[in-house]
Design a protein around this motif. Structure first.
Motif, PDB file in Angstrom:
ATOM      1  N   ASP A  10     -56.992   1.127 -15.109  1.00  0.00           N
ATOM      2  CA  ASP A  10     -55.909   2.116 -15.081  1.00  0.00           C
ATOM      3  C   ASP A  10     -56.108   3.173 -16.166  1.00  0.00           C
ATOM      4  OD1 ASP A  10     -54.730   0.833 -12.957  1.00  0.00           O
ATOM      5  OD2 ASP A  10     -53.233  -0.234 -14.173  1.00  0.00           O
ATOM      6  N   ALA A  11     -56.599   2.746 -17.322  1.00  0.00           N
ATOM      7  CA  ALA A  11     -56.841   3.686 -18.419  1.00  0.00           C
ATOM      8  C   ALA A  11     -57.929   4.693 -18.041  1.00  0.00           C
ATOM      9  CB  ALA A  11     -57.220   2.934 -19.689  1.00  0.00           C
TER      10      ALA A  11
ATOM     11  N   GLU B 119     -57.521   8.688 -17.698  1.00  0.00           N
ATOM     12  CA  GLU B 119     -58.378   9.597 -18.459  1.00  0.00           C
ATOM     13  C   GLU B 119     -59.060  10.622 -17.540  1.00  0.00           C
ATOM     14  OE1 GLU B 119     -62.113   9.514 -21.625  1.00  0.00           O
ATOM     15  OE2 GLU B 119     -61.146   7.637 -21.035  1.00  0.00           O
ATOM     16  N   ILE B 120     -59.511  10.159 -16.392  1.00  0.00           N
ATOM     17  CA  ILE B 120     -60.135  11.072 -15.431  1.00  0.00           C
ATOM     18  C   ILE B 120     -59.117  12.123 -14.982  1.00  0.00           C
ATOM     19  CG2 ILE B 120     -60.994  11.217 -13.050  1.00  0.00           C
ATOM     20  CD1 ILE B 120     -62.491   8.585 -13.564  1.00  0.00           C
ATOM     21  N   GLY B 121     -57.914  11.673 -14.644  1.00  0.00           N
ATOM     22  CA  GLY B 121     -56.870  12.596 -14.204  1.00  0.00           C
ATOM     23  C   GLY B 121     -56.528  13.628 -15.261  1.00  0.00           C
ATOM     24  N   THR B 122     -56.380  13.173 -16.493  1.00  0.00           N
ATOM     25  CA  THR B 122     -56.059  14.082 -17.594  1.00  0.00           C
ATOM     26  C   THR B 122     -57.193  15.077 -17.821  1.00  0.00           C
ATOM     27  OG1 THR B 122     -54.708  12.378 -18.663  1.00  0.00           O
ATOM     28  CG2 THR B 122     -55.497  14.186 -20.058  1.00  0.00           C
ATOM     29  N   THR B 123     -58.416  14.609 -17.804  1.00  0.00           N
ATOM     30  CA  THR B 123     -59.574  15.478 -18.012  1.00  0.00           C
ATOM     31  C   THR B 123     -59.665  16.541 -16.922  1.00  0.00           C
ATOM     32  OG1 THR B 123     -60.782  13.710 -19.130  1.00  0.00           O
ATOM     33  CG2 THR B 123     -62.094  15.533 -18.245  1.00  0.00           C
TER      34      THR B 123
ATOM     35  N   ARG C 278     -64.994   7.949  -7.181  1.00  0.00           N
ATOM     36  CA  ARG C 278     -65.043   6.762  -8.053  1.00  0.00           C
ATOM     37  C   ARG C 278     -63.696   6.061  -8.108  1.00  0.00           C
ATOM     38  NH1 ARG C 278     -67.155   7.476 -13.754  1.00  0.00           N
ATOM     39  NH2 ARG C 278     -67.103   5.216 -13.626  1.00  0.00           N
ATOM     40  N   VAL C 279     -62.624   6.850  -8.173  1.00  0.00           N
ATOM     41  CA  VAL C 279     -61.283   6.264  -8.216  1.00  0.00           C
ATOM     42  C   VAL C 279     -60.996   5.540  -6.905  1.00  0.00           C
ATOM     43  CG1 VAL C 279     -58.809   6.813  -8.275  1.00  0.00           C
ATOM     44  CG2 VAL C 279     -60.370   7.881  -9.928  1.00  0.00           C
ATOM     45  N   GLU C 280     -61.331   6.182  -5.770  1.00  0.00           N
ATOM     46  CA  GLU C 280     -61.066   5.578  -4.465  1.00  0.00           C
ATOM     47  C   GLU C 280     -61.889   4.314  -4.222  1.00  0.00           C
ATOM     48  OE1 GLU C 280     -61.727   8.838  -1.797  1.00  0.00           O
ATOM     49  OE2 GLU C 280     -59.673   9.594  -2.042  1.00  0.00           O
TER      50      GLU C 280
END
Length: 92
Positions: free
Chosen positions: A47-48, A52-56, A39-41
């Motif tokens: 950016d938020a 959030e995905i990275g932190t999770t 999804r990110v790619e």
């Protein structure tokens, strides 16, 4: 004919059950991680949302390590050998 008796070690069974449950959870965690990376790619996330995905994902990975430590397991213990199919979890 002598009767056979199954010797069940409840502590070992409990440990094996925890390992199986954590294996399933780890498999799901890795699948969620791959989906999030896709999804990110693909773009389209703010950016938020990316943050959030990275932190999770980091928190999930940390929690899995804690659970493995609590139950005396290593990440390698969760990677079942499926014989000719290879291992259950991809090796990083």
């Amino acid at each position: 004919m002598t009767g056979s008796r199954v010797d069940l070690d409840s502590e070992k069974m409990g440990h094996d059950l925890v390992a199986l449950v954590l294996t399933v959870v780890e498999l799901l965690r890795q699948l969620m991680e791959r989906q999030a990376i896709r999804r990110v790619e693909q773009g389209g996330l703010s950016d938020a949302q990316v943050e959030e995905i990275g932190t999770t994902l980091m928190l999930l990975d940390e929690r899995m390590r804690e659970l493995c430590d609590q139950h005396g397991l290593s990440p390698e213990d969760l990677n079942l050998d499926l014989g000719p199919l290879g291992s259950l979890l991809p090796r990083d």
